[in-house]
Each structure stands twice: as C-alpha cells, then as structure tokens.
Design a protein around this motif. Structure first.
Motif, PDB file in Angstrom:
ATOM      1  N   VAL A 126       0.834  -1.204   0.000  1.00  0.00           N
ATOM      2  CA  VAL A 126       0.000   0.000   0.000  1.00  0.00           C
ATOM      3  C   VAL A 126       0.869   1.255   0.000  1.00  0.00           C
ATOM      4  N   ALA A 127       1.908   1.243   0.816  1.00  0.00           N
ATOM      5  CA  ALA A 127       2.839   2.376   0.819  1.00  0.00           C
ATOM      6  C   ALA A 127       3.556   2.492  -0.523  1.00  0.00           C
ATOM      7  N   ALA A 128       3.988   1.359  -1.053  1.00  0.00           N
ATOM      8  CA  ALA A 128       4.727   1.364  -2.318  1.00  0.00           C
ATOM      9  C   ALA A 128       3.898   1.937  -3.457  1.00  0.00           C
ATOM     10  N   TYR A 129       2.590   1.632  -3.483  1.00  0.00           N
ATOM     11  CA  TYR A 129       1.722   2.143  -4.542  1.00  0.00           C
ATOM     12  C   TYR A 129       1.627   3.666  -4.511  1.00  0.00           C
ATOM     13  N   GLN A 130       1.927   4.258  -3.369  1.00  0.00           N
ATOM     14  CA  GLN A 130       1.940   5.718  -3.250  1.00  0.00           C
ATOM     15  C   GLN A 130       3.363   6.272  -3.304  1.00  0.00           C
ATOM     16  N   ASN A 131       4.295   5.483  -3.845  1.00  0.00           N
ATOM     17  CA  ASN A 131       5.708   5.882  -3.955  1.00  0.00           C
ATOM     18  C   ASN A 131       6.322   6.225  -2.606  1.00  0.00           C
ATOM     19  N   ILE A 132       5.937   5.444  -1.592  1.00  0.00           N
ATOM     20  CA  ILE A 132       6.534   5.589  -0.264  1.00  0.00           C
ATOM     21  C   ILE A 132       7.328   4.320   0.031  1.00  0.00           C
ATOM     22  N   PRO A 133       8.662   4.398   0.011  1.00  0.00           N
ATOM     23  CA  PRO A 133       9.483   3.234   0.335  1.00  0.00           C
ATOM     24  C   PRO A 133       9.618   3.115   1.851  1.00  0.00           C
ATOM     25  N   ALA A 196       1.562   9.472   6.544  1.00  0.00           N
ATOM     26  CA  ALA A 196       0.603   9.183   5.465  1.00  0.00           C
ATOM     27  C   ALA A 196      -0.456   8.228   5.980  1.00  0.00           C
ATOM     28  N   ILE A 197      -1.694   8.513   5.648  1.00  0.00           N
ATOM     29  CA  ILE A 197      -2.799   7.590   5.925  1.00  0.00           C
ATOM     30  C   ILE A 197      -3.377   7.179   4.575  1.00  0.00           C
ATOM     31  N   ILE A 198      -3.422   5.887   4.318  1.00  0.00           N
ATOM     32  CA  ILE A 198      -3.888   5.396   3.016  1.00  0.00           C
ATOM     33  C   ILE A 198      -5.045   4.437   3.233  1.00  0.00           C
ATOM     34  N   GLN A 199      -6.199   4.805   2.709  1.00  0.00           N
ATOM     35  CA  GLN A 199      -7.420   4.007   2.837  1.00  0.00           C
ATOM     36  C   GLN A 199      -7.672   3.240   1.544  1.00  0.00           C
ATOM     37  N   ASN A 200      -8.111   2.003   1.662  1.00  0.00           N
ATOM     38  CA  ASN A 200      -8.383   1.140   0.493  1.00  0.00           C
ATOM     39  C   ASN A 200      -7.182   1.089  -0.449  1.00  0.00           C
ATOM     40  N   GLY A 201      -6.029   0.908   0.119  1.00  0.00           N
ATOM     41  CA  GLY A 201      -4.788   0.934  -0.649  1.00  0.00           C
ATOM     42  C   GLY A 201      -4.755  -0.061  -1.788  1.00  0.00           C
ATOM     43  N   THR A 202      -4.234   0.342  -2.925  1.00  0.00           N
ATOM     44  CA  THR A 202      -4.046  -0.387  -4.195  1.00  0.00           C
ATOM     45  C   THR A 202      -5.360  -0.609  -4.938  1.00  0.00           C
ATOM     46  N   ARG A 203      -6.480  -0.182  -4.387  1.00  0.00           N
ATOM     47  CA  ARG A 203      -7.774  -0.342  -5.055  1.00  0.00           C
ATOM     48  C   ARG A 203      -8.137   0.924  -5.834  1.00  0.00           C
ATOM     49  N   PRO A 228     -10.836   0.393   5.878  1.00  0.00           N
ATOM     50  CA  PRO A 228      -9.501  -0.149   6.094  1.00  0.00           C
ATOM     51  C   PRO A 228      -8.413   0.827   5.625  1.00  0.00           C
ATOM     52  N   ALA A 229      -7.465   1.098   6.508  1.00  0.00           N
ATOM     53  CA  ALA A 229      -6.399   2.050   6.172  1.00  0.00           C
ATOM     54  C   ALA A 229      -5.130   1.673   6.917  1.00  0.00           C
ATOM     55  N   ILE A 230      -4.000   2.082   6.365  1.00  0.00           N
ATOM     56  CA  ILE A 230      -2.733   1.917   7.072  1.00  0.00           C
ATOM     57  C   ILE A 230      -2.164   3.294   7.389  1.00  0.00           C
ATOM     58  N   ILE A 231      -1.369   3.345   8.451  1.00  0.00           N
ATOM     59  CA  ILE A 231      -0.714   4.576   8.896  1.00  0.00           C
ATOM     60  C   ILE A 231       0.784   4.393   8.701  1.00  0.00           C
ATOM     61  N   VAL A 232       1.414   5.318   8.013  1.00  0.00           N
ATOM     62  CA  VAL A 232       2.866   5.275   7.810  1.00  0.00           C
ATOM     63  C   VAL A 232       3.473   6.530   8.416  1.00  0.00           C
ATOM     64  N   LEU A 233       4.388   6.345   9.357  1.00  0.00           N
ATOM     65  CA  LEU A 233       5.066   7.469  10.002  1.00  0.00           C
ATOM     66  C   LEU A 233       6.561   7.362   9.725  1.00  0.00           C
ATOM     67  N   GLY A 234       7.143   8.416   9.150  1.00  0.00           N
ATOM     68  CA  GLY A 234       8.580   8.383   8.889  1.00  0.00           C
ATOM     69  C   GLY A 234       9.005   9.358   7.811  1.00  0.00           C
ATOM     70  N   GLU A 235      10.294   9.642   7.782  1.00  0.00           N
ATOM     71  CA  GLU A 235      10.850  10.576   6.791  1.00  0.00           C
ATOM     72  C   GLU A 235      10.636  10.088   5.371  1.00  0.00           C
ATOM     73  N   VAL A 236      10.472   8.762   5.197  1.00  0.00           N
ATOM     74  CA  VAL A 236      10.313   8.200   3.847  1.00  0.00           C
ATOM     75  C   VAL A 236       9.036   8.693   3.163  1.00  0.00           C
ATOM     76  N   VAL A 237       8.079   9.179   3.948  1.00  0.00           N
ATOM     77  CA  VAL A 237       6.835   9.694   3.360  1.00  0.00           C
ATOM     78  C   VAL A 237       7.132  10.854   2.410  1.00  0.00           C
ATOM     79  N   LYS A 238       8.239  11.585   2.665  1.00  0.00           N
ATOM     80  CA  LYS A 238       8.616  12.724   1.822  1.00  0.00           C
ATOM     81  C   LYS A 238       8.971  12.292   0.402  1.00  0.00           C
ATOM     82  N   HIS A 239       9.353  11.023   0.235  1.00  0.00           N
ATOM     83  CA  HIS A 239       9.777  10.543  -1.087  1.00  0.00           C
ATOM     84  C   HIS A 239       8.652  10.694  -2.112  1.00  0.00           C
TER      85      HIS A 239
END
Length: 256
Positions: A126-133, A196-203, A228-239
């Motif tokens: 889900v993070a990868a689909y939003q270009n977040i490594p 980043a908060i991503i809901q229904n990721g990859t859909r 359904p959502a995931i929470i991503v916390l980190g500097e990588v969100v800036k990517h």
C-alpha cells in the motif's frame, strides 16, 4: 464422508489490487473444494476459484462478524472432513496479523494436512503504490509493522518503543487509536515527522491523506479517512512528494 485428503491451505490474497495475488495462490484456488474468504479479499479474485467449490463469506464488515473465530476454526475442520481441500482466503499475507497461524494450529490438532501460500502484505504494498518506500538510504534503515489494536482492544505498547527509533513505522488496524499514536510520537518530540494515511490501498477507490504528527488527525477528519487504512510514520513519506516534484519539473522543461 469424502475419500479425499482433509487439508487446509491458508492463502494470502494480497492488499486489494486483484493483480497482486500470486500465481501459486490462483493455482491452489482452482483445486479447492471449499473456500472461506474474508471481507478484505477483492471479490474479483473469487472468479479464480474452482467453479464447483463451495464459497463461504466469513469476514467482518462494519463491526459485524459473519462468524466468530471459533466458528471459523470449527467450519474449517467440518468442511475438510466432509469435502477434502479447504482454502482459507485472507487479505494481505495470512501471517501478518491475519490469524492464519492460529487456524493452522487448530486444523492440525484434528489431523488435517496444512499448507500456506504467502501473500503480498498491505504493510509494504500500500505504501509502495503511493511511492513511499519503507526503507531508503539516508532516511530509514529499518521498519516496524505493528498492530494498532491488541487482542485486548488496547493500543500496542510496541508503538511507544517504535516512536523512540528512527525506523519507519507502519500501523495496521490503528485508525481508532490515531490520537493516542500521535501523542506517543509527540512525546518523543517528533511533531513534524511526516505521516501518510492510506485508505483502500491499491484499489480503485483508494484515498490518501499526507501530513505530520501534529496535523494528521485534522487531515483525517477533513478527508473523512477511515478503515480499512494503514498509517505510515517516517521521513520516507517525503519521497512521494519528491517524485511528484521531479515529475512536474520534467514536464515543465518539456513544455518550455
């Protein structure tokens, strides 16, 4: 009684995009006699199932359980003894907060053969689909994947430990605990950490909110983000923003 071998195969269906299920999973679905599937499974995947197999929805939607976990365990054994090969189809990867291990242990206790087909976890895809490594040289050397809500319906104590690290932190099933998660990161002085908060990721109905530890709760309210959502916390969100800016700069140069 069936003369077939009583067997349980636990399959990960991936994070949502139907194309992210594995070839192995599709092959196994074609051999199933019974398929028990969850709410997070993309229903397009059901078309891969053996057309003669029984399909049973056992998931949870809007807090309503079709079956309790104990009932699912019993259903696996009952159907396997009666019909042969039961496939338990779960979203993401069945061993990443999917309770696949519990179901396999239960089935083994009744003499069933067991197997697992790993799936692509939403925590990564889900993070990868939003270009977040989740890892990036110079930004994050590791990542945590944590459940936001424990068996006792409390916030995981691991989140407080993760907030003290420099790792990327991915929280699954944590939207109801977001204000508490934010406070733990604020206590570590990480007010400006990207989130980043991503809901229904990859859909196709995916929604995203980008902010910081201090702003993300308001952004979630404004965008009406929910499970359904995931929470991503980190500097990588800036990517993600970096990629967008590079693409825009390139487009501007092309257009003179």
């Amino acid at each position: 009684m069936s003369l077939k071998t009583s067997k349980l195969t636990v399959i990960g269906a991936g994070p949502g995009d139907v194309d992210l299920i594995t070839l192995k999973a599709i092959k196994v679905l074609k051999t199933a006699d019974v398929v028990l599937y969850d709410a997070l499974v993309n229903e397009e995947i059901l078309s891969f199932i053996n057309p003669e197999a029984e399909q049973v929805f056992v998931g949870k939607r809007r807090g309503c359980y079709a079956y309790q976990q104990e009932q699912i365990n019993e259903l696996i054994v009952e159907r396997a003894k009666a019909f042969g090969h039961v496939v338990r189809l779960k979203g993401g990867d069945p061993f990443i907060f999917g309770r696949g291990a519990e179901e396999m242990e239960y089935a083994t206790g009744f003499g069933l053969e067991v197997a697992v087909v790993p799936g692509i976890s939403s925590s990564i895809a889900v993070a990868a689909y939003q270009n977040i490594p989740l890892t990036k040289r110079g930004s994050a050397e590791s990542f945590w994947v944590i459940t936001g809500t424990t068996k006792e319906h409390k916030i995981s104590s691991d989140i407080e430990l993760a907030a003290k690290s420099n790792a990327t932190v991915v929280v699954l099933m944590g939207m109801s605990k977001l204000p508490q998660i934010v406070k733990l990161f604020q206590a570590q002085g990480k007010n400006d950490l990207p989130v980043a908060i991503i809901q229904n990721g990859t859909r196709t109905n995916e929604k995203i909110g980008i902010g910081t530890v201090d702003t993300i709760v308001n952004i979630v309210a404004e965008k009406e983000l929910k499970n359904p959502a995931i929470i991503v916390l980190g500097e990588v969100v800036k990517h993600r923003q970096t990629i967008l800016e590079i693409q825009q700069q390139y487009a501007n140069e092309l257009n003179g």
